[in-house]
Each structure stands twice: as C-alpha cells, then as structure tokens.
Write a protein that holds these residues in place. Structure first.
Motif, PDB file in Angstrom:
ATOM      1  N   ASN A  98      -7.176  -0.856   1.377  1.00 41.81           N
ATOM      2  CA  ASN A  98      -6.395  -1.777   2.464  1.00 41.81           C
ATOM      3  C   ASN A  98      -7.149  -2.945   2.451  1.00 41.81           C
ATOM      4  O   ASN A  98      -8.394  -3.130   2.966  1.00 41.81           O
ATOM      5  CB  ASN A  98      -6.611  -0.682   3.741  1.00 41.81           C
ATOM      6  CG  ASN A  98      -5.932  -1.532   4.801  1.00 41.81           C
ATOM      7  OD1 ASN A  98      -6.275  -2.738   5.273  1.00 41.81           O
ATOM      8  ND2 ASN A  98      -4.964  -0.853   5.810  1.00 41.81           N
ATOM      9  N   ALA A  99      -6.694  -4.027   2.104  1.00 43.52           N
ATOM     10  CA  ALA A  99      -7.174  -5.273   1.976  1.00 43.52           C
ATOM     11  C   ALA A  99      -7.536  -5.903   3.333  1.00 43.52           C
ATOM     12  O   ALA A  99      -8.249  -6.590   3.631  1.00 43.52           O
ATOM     13  CB  ALA A  99      -6.255  -6.304   1.041  1.00 43.52           C
ATOM     14  N   GLU A 100      -6.541  -5.682   4.373  1.00 44.91           N
ATOM     15  CA  GLU A 100      -6.594  -6.232   5.673  1.00 44.91           C
ATOM     16  C   GLU A 100      -7.963  -5.600   6.263  1.00 44.91           C
ATOM     17  O   GLU A 100      -8.710  -6.502   6.815  1.00 44.91           O
ATOM     18  CB  GLU A 100      -5.429  -5.780   6.547  1.00 44.91           C
ATOM     19  CG  GLU A 100      -5.829  -6.230   7.855  1.00 44.91           C
ATOM     20  CD  GLU A 100      -4.489  -6.172   8.643  1.00 44.91           C
ATOM     21  OE1 GLU A 100      -4.403  -6.066  10.108  1.00 44.91           O
ATOM     22  OE2 GLU A 100      -3.322  -6.065   8.151  1.00 44.91           O
ATOM     23  N   LEU A 101      -8.302  -4.299   6.049  1.00 43.98           N
ATOM     24  CA  LEU A 101      -9.534  -3.721   6.411  1.00 43.98           C
ATOM     25  C   LEU A 101     -10.712  -3.659   5.671  1.00 43.98           C
ATOM     26  O   LEU A 101     -11.691  -3.489   6.325  1.00 43.98           O
ATOM     27  CB  LEU A 101      -9.149  -2.172   7.162  1.00 43.98           C
ATOM     28  CG  LEU A 101      -8.179  -1.931   8.184  1.00 43.98           C
ATOM     29  CD1 LEU A 101      -8.015  -0.406   8.276  1.00 43.98           C
ATOM     30  CD2 LEU A 101      -8.680  -2.548   9.578  1.00 43.98           C
ATOM     31  N   ASP A 115       2.904   7.351   1.557  1.00 40.04           N
ATOM     32  CA  ASP A 115       3.117   6.077   0.838  1.00 40.04           C
ATOM     33  C   ASP A 115       2.127   5.010   1.334  1.00 40.04           C
ATOM     34  O   ASP A 115       1.638   5.608   2.388  1.00 40.04           O
ATOM     35  CB  ASP A 115       4.473   5.500   1.266  1.00 40.04           C
ATOM     36  CG  ASP A 115       5.543   6.383   0.335  1.00 40.04           C
ATOM     37  OD1 ASP A 115       5.407   6.770  -0.855  1.00 40.04           O
ATOM     38  OD2 ASP A 115       6.645   6.416   1.043  1.00 40.04           O
ATOM     39  N   PRO A 116       1.981   3.951   0.765  1.00 42.56           N
ATOM     40  CA  PRO A 116       0.881   2.929   1.124  1.00 42.56           C
ATOM     41  C   PRO A 116       1.467   2.600   2.656  1.00 42.56           C
ATOM     42  O   PRO A 116       2.666   2.313   2.885  1.00 42.56           O
ATOM     43  CB  PRO A 116       1.050   2.076   0.256  1.00 42.56           C
ATOM     44  CG  PRO A 116       1.462   2.422  -0.822  1.00 42.56           C
ATOM     45  CD  PRO A 116       2.128   3.584  -0.506  1.00 42.56           C
ATOM     46  N   TRP A 117       0.411   2.339   3.387  1.00 40.90           N
ATOM     47  CA  TRP A 117       0.847   1.910   4.647  1.00 40.90           C
ATOM     48  C   TRP A 117       0.861   0.348   4.526  1.00 40.90           C
ATOM     49  O   TRP A 117       0.503  -0.459   3.817  1.00 40.90           O
ATOM     50  CB  TRP A 117      -0.344   2.155   5.850  1.00 40.90           C
ATOM     51  CG  TRP A 117      -0.522   3.512   6.132  1.00 40.90           C
ATOM     52  CD1 TRP A 117       0.222   4.447   5.993  1.00 40.90           C
ATOM     53  CD2 TRP A 117      -1.804   4.180   6.582  1.00 40.90           C
ATOM     54  NE1 TRP A 117      -0.142   5.725   6.360  1.00 40.90           N
ATOM     55  CE2 TRP A 117      -1.517   5.489   6.903  1.00 40.90           C
ATOM     56  CE3 TRP A 117      -2.930   3.585   6.844  1.00 40.90           C
ATOM     57  CZ2 TRP A 117      -2.417   6.417   7.256  1.00 40.90           C
ATOM     58  CZ3 TRP A 117      -4.007   4.364   7.175  1.00 40.90           C
ATOM     59  CH2 TRP A 117      -3.720   5.894   7.479  1.00 40.90           C
ATOM     60  N   SER A 118       1.737  -0.489   5.470  1.00 39.70           N
ATOM     61  CA  SER A 118       2.189  -1.868   5.631  1.00 39.70           C
ATOM     62  C   SER A 118       0.860  -2.188   6.482  1.00 39.70           C
ATOM     63  O   SER A 118       0.285  -1.623   7.248  1.00 39.70           O
ATOM     64  CB  SER A 118       3.177  -1.964   6.559  1.00 39.70           C
ATOM     65  OG  SER A 118       4.368  -1.331   5.772  1.00 39.70           O
ATOM     66  N   ILE A 119       0.501  -3.629   5.845  1.00 34.80           N
ATOM     67  CA  ILE A 119      -0.522  -4.471   6.409  1.00 34.80           C
ATOM     68  C   ILE A 119       0.007  -5.676   6.802  1.00 34.80           C
ATOM     69  O   ILE A 119       1.132  -6.038   6.525  1.00 34.80           O
ATOM     70  CB  ILE A 119      -1.815  -4.311   5.833  1.00 34.80           C
ATOM     71  CG1 ILE A 119      -1.523  -4.814   4.222  1.00 34.80           C
ATOM     72  CG2 ILE A 119      -2.547  -2.922   5.554  1.00 34.80           C
ATOM     73  CD1 ILE A 119      -2.838  -4.845   3.415  1.00 34.80           C
ATOM     74  N   GLU A 122      -0.685  -1.358   1.451  1.00 33.92           N
ATOM     75  CA  GLU A 122      -2.038  -0.917   0.866  1.00 33.92           C
ATOM     76  C   GLU A 122      -1.847  -0.857  -0.747  1.00 33.92           C
ATOM     77  O   GLU A 122      -0.640  -0.293  -1.144  1.00 33.92           O
ATOM     78  CB  GLU A 122      -2.556   0.473   1.450  1.00 33.92           C
ATOM     79  CG  GLU A 122      -2.943   0.198   2.593  1.00 33.92           C
ATOM     80  CD  GLU A 122      -3.201   1.720   3.256  1.00 33.92           C
ATOM     81  OE1 GLU A 122      -4.493   1.847   3.894  1.00 33.92           O
ATOM     82  OE2 GLU A 122      -2.496   2.809   3.068  1.00 33.92           O
ATOM     83  N   GLU A 123      -3.002  -0.738  -1.526  1.00 30.34           N
ATOM     84  CA  GLU A 123      -2.834  -0.534  -3.071  1.00 30.34           C
ATOM     85  C   GLU A 123      -3.170   0.947  -3.291  1.00 30.34           C
ATOM     86  O   GLU A 123      -4.305   1.480  -3.023  1.00 30.34           O
ATOM     87  CB  GLU A 123      -3.793  -1.457  -3.747  1.00 30.34           C
ATOM     88  CG  GLU A 123      -3.750  -1.250  -5.276  1.00 30.34           C
ATOM     89  CD  GLU A 123      -4.678  -2.134  -5.909  1.00 30.34           C
ATOM     90  OE1 GLU A 123      -5.017  -1.755  -7.045  1.00 30.34           O
ATOM     91  OE2 GLU A 123      -5.075  -3.082  -5.281  1.00 30.34           O
ATOM     92  N   ARG A 124      -2.063   1.732  -3.641  1.00 25.44           N
ATOM     93  CA  ARG A 124      -2.440   3.182  -4.031  1.00 25.44           C
ATOM     94  C   ARG A 124      -3.299   3.215  -5.157  1.00 25.44           C
ATOM     95  O   ARG A 124      -3.259   2.436  -6.159  1.00 25.44           O
ATOM     96  CB  ARG A 124      -1.324   3.941  -4.496  1.00 25.44           C
ATOM     97  CG  ARG A 124      -1.590   5.542  -4.641  1.00 25.44           C
ATOM     98  CD  ARG A 124      -0.335   6.203  -5.241  1.00 25.44           C
ATOM     99  NE  ARG A 124       0.848   5.795  -4.541  1.00 25.44           N
ATOM    100  CZ  ARG A 124       1.432   6.607  -3.737  1.00 25.44           C
ATOM    101  NH1 ARG A 124       0.890   7.908  -3.453  1.00 25.44           N
ATOM    102  NH2 ARG A 124       2.641   6.349  -3.082  1.00 25.44           N
ATOM    103  N   GLY A 131      -2.334   9.356  13.242  1.00 26.71           N
ATOM    104  CA  GLY A 131      -1.365  10.284  12.654  1.00 26.71           C
ATOM    105  C   GLY A 131      -1.693  11.556  12.175  1.00 26.71           C
ATOM    106  O   GLY A 131      -3.031  11.602  11.601  1.00 26.71           O
ATOM    107  N   LEU A 132      -0.959  12.597  12.242  1.00 25.59           N
ATOM    108  CA  LEU A 132      -1.102  13.873  11.457  1.00 25.59           C
ATOM    109  C   LEU A 132      -0.977  13.670   9.987  1.00 25.59           C
ATOM    110  O   LEU A 132       0.117  12.960   9.554  1.00 25.59           O
ATOM    111  CB  LEU A 132      -0.313  14.772  11.895  1.00 25.59           C
ATOM    112  CG  LEU A 132      -0.472  16.293  11.205  1.00 25.59           C
ATOM    113  CD1 LEU A 132      -1.749  17.044  11.186  1.00 25.59           C
ATOM    114  CD2 LEU A 132       0.671  17.107  11.620  1.00 25.59           C
TER     115      LEU A 132
END
Length: 152
Positions: free
Chosen positions: A41-44, A53-57, A63-65, A109-110
């Motif tokens: 996660n480049a943002e964090l 799936d990769p989360w939106s940032i 994110e990059e898997r 999230g679960l």
C-alpha cells in the motif's frame, strides 16, 4: 441434509453425524476457502494482509498484490474465529487479527475465519513485529528477516 420425517436420532439439531434414510453417513462438505495475500500500500507505505482484491488508494491507484501468504476459511466453521483488519489512527497502521481490538485500534472489515487452536491439516499463522519494515506482518512459516513474534 435435514428433511421432515428423519428419525430424531438422525436429525441435524443433534451432535450425531448426519445420515441419509438408508443409514449411510452423509459427507459434510468442507468449508469454503479464501486466499490471503500481502499487498504493498503505497499510500500507507506498508504491507497490508487481506483476502480479496487490492484495495483502492488515493488518486485512483490500487494496492500492489505481492505474495500468497496462506489460505483461510471463507465462512464460519466449528472452532473458528473471525479475523478482521484493524486501523490505528495513532500509528497510521493496518493490522489483521481476531478480536478484541488492540490499544487504539478500530475494527474495519471481516477478512476470513481461522481456527483458534491447531487443527489437523492446518498450519499456524503468526503475527510478527518486523523492525526493518516497522510494521506487524502476519504469515505462515518461519519469521522473515527481522521478524520477532509479537503480542499486543
């Protein structure tokens, strides 16, 4: 499968194994599974560990898997506990673990379910503090480089 007319000894609301009308044990399907990956996660500026799936940032990026870390239960099962991702505003970090929240965290999230105790055919997944990455990692197998077993 339960249906009306099944003798009480063979009903699904008992602890007896389910059987069909002919008295043959019914195979219980295994619980569905989900793959859990690590993602950059480049943002964090941290790895996140989650199913799906990769989360939106920010700025339309995702994110990059990276790598498959383990396979977990996608649904409730006897002896399994829910595992959530948690956010710490103070530390600006995401973690992944069963309840309760660690100090300063809020539940998000679960992600999946995991057995609380070792079970046949499973491997342990541990949380580690990684002093090189300056974050908690969660994975099966031996520690990575600067990993140290951790507890909240």
């Amino acid at each position: 499968v339960c249906a009306e007319g099944i003798p009480a000894a063979n009903r699904c609301d008992t602890d007896a194994p389910p059987v069909c009308a002919e008295g043959i044990p019914v195979a219980i399907p295994p619980p569905p599974l989900v793959e859990v990956f690590d993602f950059w996660n480049a943002e964090l500026r941290q790895l996140t560990f989650h199913a799906g799936d990769p989360w939106s940032i920010s700025y339309g990026r995702r994110e990059e898997r990276k790598n498959l870390q383990f396979v977990a239960l996608a649904a409730e099962a006897p002896g399994a506990v829910p595992v959530y991702d948690w956010w710490s505003e103070r530390d600006r970090r995401l973690t992944i673990h069963p309840p309760p929240a660690w100090e300063g965290e809020s539940r998000r999230g679960l992600q999946f379910y995991a057995f609380e105790q070792p079970a046949e055919g499973t491997v342990a997944v541990h949380a580690y503090w990684n002093s090189s990455l300056k974050q908690i990692t969660a994975h099966a197998g031996p520690p990575w480089g600067k990993d140290e077993r951790t507890t909240p």
